[in-house]
Design an enzyme around this catalytic site. Structure first.
Site, short mmCIF file in Angstrom:
data_model
loop_
_atom_site.label_atom_id
_atom_site.label_comp_id
_atom_site.label_asym_id
_atom_site.label_seq_id
_atom_site.Cartn_x
_atom_site.Cartn_y
_atom_site.Cartn_z
N TYR A 65 0.82 -1.21 0.00
CA TYR A 65 0.00 0.00 0.00
C TYR A 65 0.86 1.26 0.00
O TYR A 65 0.57 2.23 0.72
CB TYR A 65 -0.96 0.00 1.20
CG TYR A 65 -1.68 -1.30 1.38
CD1 TYR A 65 -2.57 -1.77 0.41
CD2 TYR A 65 -1.47 -2.10 2.51
CE1 TYR A 65 -3.22 -2.99 0.55
CE2 TYR A 65 -2.12 -3.31 2.66
CZ TYR A 65 -2.99 -3.75 1.68
OH TYR A 65 -3.63 -4.95 1.83
N TYR A 86 -13.31 -6.71 5.22
CA TYR A 86 -12.07 -6.88 4.46
C TYR A 86 -11.70 -8.36 4.48
O TYR A 86 -11.68 -8.99 5.55
CB TYR A 86 -10.93 -6.06 5.06
CG TYR A 86 -9.59 -6.33 4.39
CD1 TYR A 86 -9.26 -5.69 3.20
CD2 TYR A 86 -8.70 -7.23 4.94
CE1 TYR A 86 -8.05 -5.96 2.57
CE2 TYR A 86 -7.49 -7.50 4.32
CZ TYR A 86 -7.17 -6.87 3.13
OH TYR A 86 -5.98 -7.14 2.51
N ASP A 112 -14.48 -15.84 8.13
CA ASP A 112 -13.09 -15.44 7.87
C ASP A 112 -12.45 -15.07 9.21
O ASP A 112 -12.63 -13.97 9.72
CB ASP A 112 -13.08 -14.26 6.91
CG ASP A 112 -11.68 -13.69 6.67
OD1 ASP A 112 -10.72 -14.15 7.32
OD2 ASP A 112 -11.55 -12.78 5.84
N LYS A 149 -2.55 -16.03 9.23
CA LYS A 149 -1.79 -15.11 10.07
C LYS A 149 -1.11 -15.82 11.24
O LYS A 149 0.00 -16.30 11.11
CB LYS A 149 -2.69 -13.97 10.55
CG LYS A 149 -3.03 -12.96 9.47
CD LYS A 149 -3.65 -11.72 10.02
CE LYS A 149 -4.03 -10.70 8.94
NZ LYS A 149 -2.89 -10.07 8.30
#
Length: 429
Positions: free
Chosen positions: A17, A144, A245, A274
């Site tokens: 980003y 997200y 998620d 993660k």
């Protein structure tokens, strides 16, 4: 690192980003241990990010390191097509035992975004195998789910980092994010928009996908567990798959093994990543119920049509097994509870600050939502000068530290945020 290394980095290397023409500063880390990052100039930073929420045991953990050393002496990788190996079997055995009930089939993948891609493909292929092809999913706004195309297609279409790609992505349906906060009193009718949409469109929907309880990079919002229970009940009523998620929330971050446990529900498909390896290596998993796996396997394709080259990488599986072994004695629970208490004591009083819109804490997550967007470059530099690593975005300054963080180190992070609020140069007008 030398000055010419940083110059090369700035000129040639893309960071997440970040603009190539106006790059943000990149701080050179040469080692990491426990809860600290060491820069090339010798400065040490207390890490409040757990490397994007993954390094839950801190860095350079001897148990995870030894597991990887042992494994690399045997094999670092072998293809998973037509081959299996002990680290993968052990990991999948653990995941089936630890995750919410009924999730019996495990697909190992490379990253969180790929886990979501796999979940979406499972849902679509499930309905195709049933002879009812469905192409739509229902997702929450302010959600997200990752950066790949399928994952982007179920992120918030307007208020997200992926709005640039609208028109290129598969169209799906979206509903307003749950309004009732985690610690509010549930009110009947709060799930009415979801109920109405499912009643009207359940024959075209393949699945509902959501982040349970905690919406992460889309806004760091915490919603009421009853909404998740109602979503599960509605999916059951209409025969729609529910995808959870838990890439950001899995493995203790909310104070429970999984955020789904806060609502006492089990999804049809679960995505984790993660913290799965304790942040040591990239790895993810998508778990599903037996009837989903059997249905799509018995369809015309005869198998699930996905197979990453590095699927079930033995080195990553060994790291994941070591990470889960560190969690299995449940010692993380009091640590996360202590972090929650520290975050509450230090951050909640900031709600009265004139630059603060809201403060919220859940488990080892603390969020300060400001009234103005942060000046990323200025604020990041100021945090580094204060000896902390905090990566804000938009109007959010948040902490998700490793579970092993000490009270003084946590207080140091909180004090840095507190002091940062008093400088107008840290915010955009």
């Amino acid at each position: 690192m030398q000055a010419n290394d940083l110059a090369f980095d700035r000129r040639h290397i893309w960071h997440p980003y970040t603009s190539m023409t106006r790059p943000l500063p990149a701080y050179p880390v040469v080692s990491a241990d426990g809860c600290e990052l060491t820069l090339s100039d010798g400065r040490r930073l207390v890490d409040g990010m757990s490397s994007w929420w993954a390094a839950i045991h801190g860095y350079n953990h001897p148990v995870i390191n030894q597991a990887m050393k042992d494994q690399i002496g045997r094999m670092s990788h072998v293809m998973f097509g037509g081959i299996t190996h002990p680290p993968a079997v052990a990991l999948c055995r653990r995941l089936v035992a630890l995750t919410p009930a009924g999730l019996d089939c495990v697909f190992l993948a490379d990253s969180g975004s790929v886990a979501v891609e796999v979940a979406i493909k499972m849902a679509l292929q499930y309905w195709q195998a049933r002879g009812e092809p469905r192409r739509e999913l229902l997702a929450l706004r302010q959600g997200y789910h990752g950066d790949t195309f399928g994952a982007m297609s179920v992120c918030d279409p307007d208020n997200s980092m992926h709005s640039l790609y609208q028109g290129y992505l598969p169209p799906h349906r979206f509903i307003e994010a749950p309004r009732r906060r985690f610690d509010d009193t549930w009110r009947e009718g709060d799930d009415a928009p979801l109920a109405a949409l499912l009643a009207a469109h359940h024959r075209t929907l393949a699945a509902v996908i959501l982040e349970p309880i905690v919406q992460g990079a889309g806004g760091m919002r915490f919603y009421h567990p009853e909404y998740l229970r109602r979503a599960r009940a509605l999916c059951d009523r209409y025969g729609i798959l529910l995808i959870a998620d838990e890439i950001a929330t899995g493995f203790g971050r909310t104070g429970e093994w999984f955020a789904c446990n806060l609502a006492g529900i089990s999804p049809d498909i679960l995505c984790v990543g993660k913290a799965l390896t304790g942040g040591a290596l990239t790895l993810s998993a998508t778990l599903t119920r037996r009837h989903v796996a059997d249905t799509l396997s018995d369809g015309d394709a005869g198998c699930f049509m996905h197979g990453p080259t590095f699927m079930a990488n033995p080195l990553a599986c060994a790291a994941a097994n070591a990470s889960l072994s560190l969690l299995e004695d449940e010692s993380w629970r009091p640590r996360v509870a202590a972090i929650a208490a520290g975050l509450s004591a230090g951050l909640l009083p900031l709600a009265d600050h004139p630059r603060v819109r809201d403060v919220r804490v859940l488990g080892a997550i603390g969020v300060v939502e400001t009234t103005q967007p942060v000046n990323m470059a200025a604020l990041q530099r100021w945090f580094v000068d204060r000896g902390v690593w905090i990566r804000p975005f938009g109007k959010l300054i948040y902490l998700m530290p490793p579970y092993i963080i000490s009270p003084p180190a946590l207080a140091w992070l909180i004090d840095a945020i507190t002091d940062a609020l008093d400088s107008p140069t840290h915010f955009l007008s």
